[in-house]
Design an enzyme around this catalytic site. Structure first.
Site, short mmCIF file in Angstrom:
data_model
loop_
_atom_site.label_atom_id
_atom_site.label_comp_id
_atom_site.label_asym_id
_atom_site.label_seq_id
_atom_site.Cartn_x
_atom_site.Cartn_y
_atom_site.Cartn_z
N HIS A 156 0.70 5.26 1.22
CA HIS A 156 0.00 6.25 2.05
C HIS A 156 0.06 7.60 1.35
CE1 HIS A 156 0.20 3.97 6.00
NE2 HIS A 156 1.19 3.38 5.36
N HIS B 184 0.83 -1.21 0.00
CA HIS B 184 0.00 0.00 0.00
C HIS B 184 0.86 1.25 0.00
CE1 HIS B 184 0.65 -1.29 4.16
NE2 HIS B 184 0.68 -0.01 4.48
P1 5GP Z 1 1.67 0.30 7.35
O1 5GP Z 1 2.05 0.45 8.79
O2 5GP Z 1 1.59 -1.16 7.00
O3 5GP Z 1 2.48 1.11 6.40
O4 5GP Z 1 0.21 0.93 7.20
C1 5GP Z 1 -0.95 0.27 7.56
C2 5GP Z 1 -2.00 1.34 7.70
O5 5GP Z 1 -3.25 0.71 7.80
C3 5GP Z 1 -1.85 2.20 8.96
O6 5GP Z 1 -1.72 3.57 8.59
C4 5GP Z 1 -3.11 1.93 9.75
O7 5GP Z 1 -3.60 3.08 10.38
C5 5GP Z 1 -4.07 1.43 8.69
N1 5GP Z 1 -5.07 0.51 9.18
C6 5GP Z 1 -4.93 -0.46 10.11
N2 5GP Z 1 -6.11 -1.13 10.27
C7 5GP Z 1 -6.98 -0.57 9.41
C8 5GP Z 1 -8.36 -0.83 9.11
O8 5GP Z 1 -9.01 -1.72 9.66
N3 5GP Z 1 -8.93 -0.05 8.16
C9 5GP Z 1 -8.26 0.95 7.52
N4 5GP Z 1 -8.92 1.66 6.62
N5 5GP Z 1 -6.96 1.23 7.79
C10 5GP Z 1 -6.33 0.47 8.72
#
Ligand code: 5GP
Length: 145
Positions: free
Chosen positions: A108, A106
């Site tokens: 951001h 993903h």
């Molecule tokens: P990472 O840490 O893997 O780069 O980002 C994962 C993102 O997913 C985080 O920014 C977190 O806030 C978001 N996230 C975690 N759980 C959920 C969820 O259930 N729904 C949504 N829409 N975002 C989520």
């Protein structure tokens, strides 16, 4: 969680893609889904993911990656128009030591506002779903036809 691992089909974004848990959707096509981050670091924090499973940038098909990055640019422009932030940070984490917490590729899109501090990454409070849905609609209005 190591950088090289097996894709977990029960990660939270896989569940969102299957419609098993709700998300505030911004954009969807055959290859891509974009939705609001449930724990936003700033107003308008949006995520863009491919539908095809991959854990991170390293194991993603280059054609899919090209689609995701191109769509990330389009959605970033819409976020800019919708919220008029002072800056926009794009982040993408690979592996837990790099900060990745959900192991489905993903990007951001994190709007930055000079007068408000950035929230914690993957932490803090879950946002109000209606508020996220309203933000998603605002971004959608700014997407090209
Ligand atoms: P990472 O840490 O893997 O780069 O980002 C994962 C993102 O997913 C985080 O920014 C977190 O806030 C978001 N996230 C975690 N759980 C959920 C969820 O259930 N729904 C949504 N829409 N975002 C989520």
């Amino acid at each position: 969680m190591s950088l090289n691992g097996t894709y977990d089909p029960d990660n939270i974004f896989a569940k969102i893609l299957r419609g098993e848990i709700p998300s505030a959707a911004v954009y969807e096509d055959d290859h891509i889904l974009s939705f609001m981050d449930a724990f936003p670091q700033s107003k308008g924090h949006t995520l863009v993911i491919p539908k095809v499973p991959s854990r991170n940038l390293l194991d993603t098909d280059p054609d899919i990656l090209a689609r995701v990055t191109a769509q990330t640019q389009i959605i970033t422009r819409a976020v800019h128009e919708a919220f008029e932030p002072d800056g926009i940070t794009i982040t993408q984490f690979n592996g837990a030591p790099a900060g990745q917490t959900v192991f489905h590729l993903h990007f951001h899109i994190i709007p930055r506002y000079t007068d408000s501090a950035l929230g914690a990454h993957a932490g803090g409070q879950m946002a109000d779903f209606e508020e996220l849905t309203a933000q998603a609609a605002k971004i959608r209005q700014k997407l090209p036809e």
